[in-house]
Design a protein around this motif. Structure first.
Motif, PDB file in Angstrom:
ATOM      1  N   ALA A   3       0.830  -1.208   0.000  1.00 17.87           N
ATOM      2  CA  ALA A   3       0.000   0.000   0.000  1.00 17.87           C
ATOM      3  C   ALA A   3       0.865   1.258   0.000  1.00 17.87           C
ATOM      4  CB  ALA A   3      -0.918  -0.005   1.226  1.00 17.87           C
ATOM      5  N   TYR A   4       1.968   1.212   0.740  1.00 22.33           N
ATOM      6  CA  TYR A   4       2.860   2.372   0.868  1.00 22.33           C
ATOM      7  C   TYR A   4       3.478   2.762  -0.470  1.00 22.33           C
ATOM      8  CZ  TYR A   4       7.327   4.692   1.989  1.00 22.33           C
ATOM      9  OH  TYR A   4       8.401   5.540   2.012  1.00 22.33           O
ATOM     10  N   ILE A   5       3.980   1.775  -1.223  1.00 26.70           N
ATOM     11  CA  ILE A   5       4.657   2.116  -2.488  1.00 26.70           C
ATOM     12  C   ILE A   5       3.663   2.547  -3.568  1.00 26.70           C
ATOM     13  CG2 ILE A   5       6.716   0.738  -2.070  1.00 26.70           C
ATOM     14  CD1 ILE A   5       5.534  -1.516  -3.674  1.00 26.70           C
ATOM     15  N   LEU A  24      -0.853  10.073   6.310  1.00 21.67           N
ATOM     16  CA  LEU A  24      -1.205   8.970   7.213  1.00 21.67           C
ATOM     17  C   LEU A  24      -2.600   8.423   6.946  1.00 21.67           C
ATOM     18  CD1 LEU A  24       0.244   9.889  10.729  1.00 21.67           C
ATOM     19  CD2 LEU A  24       1.080   8.227   9.082  1.00 21.67           C
ATOM     20  N   HIS A  25      -3.554   9.308   6.728  1.00 20.07           N
ATOM     21  CA  HIS A  25      -4.916   8.835   6.480  1.00 20.07           C
ATOM     22  C   HIS A  25      -5.002   8.085   5.162  1.00 20.07           C
ATOM     23  CE1 HIS A  25      -9.286   9.287   5.369  1.00 20.07           C
ATOM     24  NE2 HIS A  25      -9.333   8.650   6.548  1.00 20.07           N
ATOM     25  N   ASN A  26      -4.255   8.577   4.159  1.00 18.70           N
ATOM     26  CA  ASN A  26      -4.246   7.877   2.868  1.00 18.70           C
ATOM     27  C   ASN A  26      -3.616   6.483   3.010  1.00 18.70           C
ATOM     28  OD1 ASN A  26      -5.386  10.089   1.634  1.00 18.70           O
ATOM     29  ND2 ASN A  26      -3.416  10.955   0.990  1.00 18.70           N
ATOM     30  N   TYR A  27      -2.543   6.410   3.800  1.00 24.69           N
ATOM     31  CA  TYR A  27      -1.919   5.108   4.046  1.00 24.69           C
ATOM     32  C   TYR A  27      -2.929   4.160   4.687  1.00 24.69           C
ATOM     33  CZ  TYR A  27       2.757   7.163   3.302  1.00 24.69           C
ATOM     34  OH  TYR A  27       3.856   7.776   2.773  1.00 24.69           O
ATOM     35  N   THR A  46      -6.224  -0.559   4.604  1.00 25.99           N
ATOM     36  CA  THR A  46      -7.395  -1.297   5.114  1.00 25.99           C
ATOM     37  C   THR A  46      -8.298  -1.779   3.975  1.00 25.99           C
ATOM     38  OG1 THR A  46      -8.510   0.835   5.481  1.00 25.99           O
ATOM     39  CG2 THR A  46      -7.420  -0.193   7.372  1.00 25.99           C
ATOM     40  N   GLU A  47      -8.447  -0.960   2.942  1.00 23.70           N
ATOM     41  CA  GLU A  47      -9.252  -1.406   1.794  1.00 23.70           C
ATOM     42  C   GLU A  47      -8.615  -2.628   1.131  1.00 23.70           C
ATOM     43  OE1 GLU A  47      -9.694   1.932  -0.793  1.00 23.70           O
ATOM     44  OE2 GLU A  47     -11.204   2.931   0.467  1.00 23.70           O
ATOM     45  N   GLN A  48      -7.316  -2.580   1.027  1.00 22.26           N
ATOM     46  CA  GLN A  48      -6.558  -3.686   0.426  1.00 22.26           C
ATOM     47  C   GLN A  48      -6.766  -4.967   1.229  1.00 22.26           C
ATOM     48  OE1 GLN A  48      -2.495  -2.569  -0.844  1.00 22.26           O
ATOM     49  NE2 GLN A  48      -1.779  -4.316   0.367  1.00 22.26           N
ATOM     50  N   ASN A  78     -10.486  -6.296   0.988  1.00 23.86           N
ATOM     51  CA  ASN A  78     -10.723  -6.944  -0.307  1.00 23.86           C
ATOM     52  C   ASN A  78     -10.190  -8.367  -0.333  1.00 23.86           C
ATOM     53  OD1 ASN A  78     -11.995  -4.708  -1.387  1.00 23.86           O
ATOM     54  ND2 ASN A  78     -10.114  -3.842  -2.258  1.00 23.86           N
ATOM     55  N   LYS A  79      -9.123  -8.615   0.446  1.00 23.41           N
ATOM     56  CA  LYS A  79      -8.536  -9.963   0.517  1.00 23.41           C
ATOM     57  C   LYS A  79      -9.134 -10.787   1.653  1.00 23.41           C
ATOM     58  CE  LYS A  79      -3.990  -9.020  -1.491  1.00 23.41           C
ATOM     59  NZ  LYS A  79      -2.526  -9.178  -1.306  1.00 23.41           N
ATOM     60  N   LYS A  80     -10.096 -10.213   2.386  1.00 23.08           N
ATOM     61  CA  LYS A  80     -10.744 -10.884   3.513  1.00 23.08           C
ATOM     62  C   LYS A  80      -9.750 -11.254   4.616  1.00 23.08           C
ATOM     63  CE  LYS A  80     -15.000 -11.048   1.989  1.00 23.08           C
ATOM     64  NZ  LYS A  80     -16.108 -10.355   2.704  1.00 23.08           N
ATOM     65  N   ILE A  81      -8.773 -10.375   4.809  1.00 25.45           N
ATOM     66  CA  ILE A  81      -7.798 -10.569   5.884  1.00 25.45           C
ATOM     67  C   ILE A  81      -7.717  -9.268   6.682  1.00 25.45           C
ATOM     68  CG2 ILE A  81      -6.421 -12.338   4.737  1.00 25.45           C
ATOM     69  CD1 ILE A  81      -4.514 -10.178   3.791  1.00 25.45           C
ATOM     70  N   GLY A  82      -7.065  -9.320   7.841  1.00 28.15           N
ATOM     71  CA  GLY A  82      -6.961  -8.092   8.621  1.00 28.15           C
ATOM     72  C   GLY A  82      -6.100  -8.255   9.859  1.00 28.15           C
TER      73      GLY A  82
END
Length: 919
Positions: free
Chosen positions: A80-82, A153-156, A161-163, A166-170
């Motif tokens: 997500a960061y890159i 920070l909010h964009n990160y 979290t969306e990523q 979508n993968k059903k993990i957390g």
């Protein structure tokens, strides 16, 4: 003793609840196992087991997300960061992981406590903007980048979290937040399902929301485990959270609060022990358990709770042998497993690409207990061969090709350990897997004796498979250095689980594993400030005041959590042993915990407080004494026949036991690799250079011209002798280059001294260089011959006077070659050893008819060349005005012979043992 779990089950049974249809939600899986065990004690008939789950499992089911490891979260976060960071500005994965860990913890807290994300991130960004001079028009690039990070920070968070969703993990916090979002739907589809929450204390906002909603919809019951002593005392932190729930939850305005007990006030035996050092605590835990067994107390209901989980291994090693059943709830840390040190060494070696390897790293790897047997091929120990070659040739750095030559039957193993690592991360991981397979094949041959090692190996195989999977999926590990960081991260967090019967025998656990469980006898270790409780740590990007404003937990709340766990262990226990470290330590502290002070001040129980000092036996130091047996005397005769050297005789004077080790037992010092040229190596080079220069001049009157010609060959000759003596050691840089230049300077200065003497009109004739001597001395008291042997550095004739010269590259003063009384020569090594040596040389040369008396003898010190030739002299008394006699006459040698004879007789006397001297 009844337990909290048993009381809950009895209460439910008395209220005619069908236990089989209930869903029990507990703080941990372990508590669920004990609950299932307690069911057999409250039911008299066969029933279906109720649904028993931990709060994490319950919330995971609610959220429909799967929890993943912290390491995999880092990989996901970096993805997500890159996506949101320019390639030129993005940190490497290795650098990213250092600050991302902290940010992930903050994300977790923000989500668990249901804080509006945008609000808090905007707030943090605004604070940093104010702190870094946002009113200034021209910001530096550093400040711009810094503020840009906070603005993102909010964009990160959003991208990350969306990523995950979508993968059903957390991660835990996101799972909690999603569980709250799904709660309404869960309630609608589970209207008949009854939940029982028990043993909870500190709840985050998500947990509070879930439990309160279920209570409001009559789908749950909750049982607290708090004592009246704590909840009625408004300042007692053990009930901090429970009081808040009791006062703030609307459910308890119309419903009873289950339960407030009075177990803590019952009589208990509480002992507090102050013990020096952590290892002292571990040993004393073993003593306590041994005493309990001697008192015929069963350890079935006993728990050892480790405040500092690093004490696990010392405690396991300190357990008394009589313990038959044992259950360890903590895993054995992978970093403590022997194979961890092997891969640590390999990654350390390869993290910086290089064509050469430092010899200590090489020896460390090939000497490892799991690697060395692999080098044993057809009875040849190639590991030993490599180590001996390194020592013999003074190899400080080696190439993989050189190692292959040394281990010509182990080229493939050398490849796995030292080659191919720098090509790619994939190759390095494959090397690790292949190495594990090689070790496994070796261990399989002796499986019965290596079952534990095979278990270790299997766990590391899993670890590398996980790293391989992560890198194959995410491609974030670009080099060995980053791979090393990921490996260390996994190593610090992963454990090897113990296999045991969790419901039988002595229980060893950490503080958090004790939740909901009750024991009759409890031993708690490391009850020190900074450990229990952990104190003021703030590993977070969120400032303290912002946490307070947003109702996020601070160190105060974390301390209160440990306060509750500590006092809950004491609630139903009858025998409590509390241990703390009395020794101040910068990292872990030495002050006893406030919990101990609170126990003593509250006055509920009588506290037995003792300081325990370890038993330190008085060991009488005795000097090593070796009696001269017939075999030793026979060996002495052999040594006497071959010859005593001046250095061996002075070695006896210094310490007879060293003489015994070296001359009788033939024990030699191990030749280590010289990274820096040693003093004796420098001395050998200088001696050998001067021997080359002066050997051709024996019998010649030297001249200024001759010496000047010698000076032109200094660099070439010194270099050649360094190559001969220092082998393949490097003298072209660092300290060695300085020592190389010193050797040249010593030789040059010595030749300059010769030139100075010649220019002053002195006549010097070289008579002998490195003259070998081997003479028999007459000792009528002995029935076997005694030989004195040695090599004289130089014999010359100076203005008609013969001089016996010994070179010393170290510092020597005139006082070192002066004596007052002859008797002291063989008793005081520090003062007279050099006088003894030069007189031995004179005696040998005289006895072999190489010189005529009188002569002079002495030392030329290369560190003290300004003093010239330091002559041996006999003084008539101490002091500056004593008369000195520098000529060695027949009388001088007669006096010396008496002392030499006495020394040899002492060495060969069967009644005088070799006795160690105090140093």
């Amino acid at each position: 003793m009844t337990t909290f779990i048993f009381d809950v089950l009895k209460d439910l049974q008395s209220n005619n609840e069908n236990l089989s249809e209930l869903t029990f939600v507990l703080p941990s899986k372990r508590a669920g196992l004990f609950l299932k065990h307690q069911l057999t004690k409250v039911t008299k008939q066969t029933i279906f087991s109720p649904h028993i789950i931990s709060i994490e499992e319950f919330v995971e089911d609610l959220s429909e997300l799967k929890s993943i490891s912290n390491t995999e979260l880092l990989f996901e976060f970096y993805t997500a960061y890159i996506k949101l960071t320019k390639k030129s500005e993005a940190d490497t994965f290795e650098s990213f992981s250092k600050w991302a860990q902290i940010l992930l913890q903050d994300f977790n807290e923000i989500d668990r406590y249901l804080i509006p994300q945008k609000n808090i991130f905007d707030y943090l960004s605004a604070i940093q903007d104010l702190n870094h001079w946002s009113l200034e028009n021209d910001k530096t690039e550093f400040v711009k980048n810094y503020l840009s990070f906070w603005n993102k920070l909010h964009n990160y968070y959003t991208q990350f979290t969306e990523q995950l969703i979508n993968k059903k993990i957390g991660y835990q916090g996101l799972i909690y937040r999603e569980a709250v979002n799904n709660l309404e739907s869960y309630i609608q589809f589970n209207t008949e399902r009854q939940h029982v929450f028990l043993g909870f204390n500190a709840l985050n906002t998500s947990e509070e929301t879930i439990i309160q909603e279920l209570l409001k919809n009559d789908l749950a019951k909750i049982y607290w485990d708090i004592d009246a002593v704590f909840i009625n005392n408004q300042k007692h932190d053990a009930a901090l959270f429970t009081r808040q729930h009791k006062n703030n939850w609307t459910f308890f305005k119309d419903n009873s609060f289950n339960w407030i007990t009075t177990n803590y006030s019952k009589e208990k035996n509480i002992s507090v022990f102050g013990i020096p050092k952590n290892i002292g605590q571990a040993k004393y835990i073993g003593t306590l358990l041994n005493n309990l067994q001697k008192d015929n107390q069963s350890l079935q209901n006993t728990a050892v709770v480790l405040g500092d989980e690093n004490l696990l291994v010392p405690v396991l090693n300190s357990l008394p042998s009589g313990i038959e059943a044992l259950n360890v709830t903590m895993g054995f840390p992978l970093k403590s497993i022997p194979i961890a040190s092997l891969f640590e060494s390999l990654f350390h070696l390869h993290k910086t690409p290089s064509n050469t390897f430092y010899f200590k790293d090489v020896i460390n790897i090939i000497s490892h207990q799991l690697i060395r047997p692999l080098f044993n091929i057809e009875g040849i120990d190639f590991a030993t061969k490599i180590i001996e070659t390194i020592d013999a040739n003074n190899l400080v750095y080696l190439t993989a090709e050189r190692l292959k030559l040394l281990a010509n039957n182990s080229e493939d193993l050398i490849d796995l350990l030292f080659s191919n690592w720098s090509q790619s991360v994939r190759e390095a991981l494959e090397n690790c897997s292949q190495l594990i397979l090689r070790i496994k094949n070796y261990l399989d041959d002796e499986k019965d004796s290596n079952l534990l090692s095979l278990e270790y190996l299997f766990r590391f195989n899993e670890l590398f498979n996980e790293v391989f999977r992560l890198n194959t999926e995410y491609h974030h590990i670009k080099d060995i250095s980053t791979l090393y960081s990921v490996f260390k991260e996994l190593l610090s967090s992963e454990t090897l689980d113990f296999q045991g019967e969790p419901l039988q025998g002595l229980q060893i656990m950490g503080m958090l594993e004790s939740r909901v469980l009750d024991f009759e006898t409890v031993i708690i270790s490391s009850v020190n400030e900074g450990i229990l409780p952990s104190g003021k740590t703030n590993n977070s990007f969120i400032p303290f005041d912002v946490k307070i404003e947003n109702n996020l937990p601070t160190y105060k709340e974390k301390d209160a959590v440990y306060t509750y766990h500590f006092y809950r262990l004491l609630q139903r226990a009858k025998n409590v042993y509390i241990l703390y470290n009395t020794e101040a330590d910068i990292l872990t502290g030495g002050e006893k915990s406030r919990f101990i002070a609170q126990l003593e001040l509250e006055g509920v129980h009588q506290i037995n407080h003792q300081i325990i000092a370890p038993h330190v036996p008085v060991i009488q130091t005795s000097l090593n004494v070796v009696k001269k047996t017939n075999s030793i005397l026979a060996e002495l005769k052999e040594v006497a026949h071959k010859g005593f050297s001046p250095s061996s005789l002075t070695n006896y004077i210094r310490n007879p036991i060293d003489f015994y080790y070296q001359k009788i037992l033939k024990i030699k010092e191990h030749t280590n690799v010289e990274e820096t040229v040693a003093a004796n190596t420098l001395g050998t080079v200088v001696h050998n250079t001067l021997e080359d220069f002066y050997k051709p001049l024996v019998g010649t009157l030297i001249s200024v011209e001759i010496i000047k010609n010698l000076k032109t060959d200094i660099a070439k000759t010194v270099t050649r002798h360094f190559t001969d003596v220092y082998k393949e050691g490097d003298v072209t840089r660092g300290k060695n280059l300085i020592i190389f230049e010193i050797a040249k300077r010593y030789v040059s200065n010595f030749l300059d001294l010769e030139i100075k003497e010649l220019k002053a009109g002195n006549q010097i004739k070289i008579m002998a260089i490195e003259a070998n001597n081997n003479v028999v001395i007459e000792i009528p008291e002995l029935d076997f011959p005694v030989t004195i042997t040695g090599k004289v550095d130089r014999v010359d004739e100076f203005n008609g006077v013969i001089r016996i010269i010994d070179y010393k590259t170290g510092s020597v003063e005139q006082s070192h070659v002066e004596i007052i009384d002859w008797e002291s020569m063989t008793t005081d090594y520090s003062k007279y050893s050099k006088s003894f040596q030069v007189l031995t040389y004179v005696y040998m040369m005289f006895k072999s008819n190489q010189i005529q008396l009188p002569v002079e003898a002495g030392i030329i010190s290369f560190k003290n060349l300004g003093k010239g030739f330091l002559k041996f002299s006999k003084k008539d008394k101490a002091g500056a005005y004593a008369k000195k006699d520098t000529l060695i006459t027949q009388e001088t040698l007669d006096n010396f012979y008496k002392e030499l004879k006495q020394l040899v007789l002492e060495i060969c006397n069967s009644d005088i043992p070799f006795t160690e001297k105090e140093t």
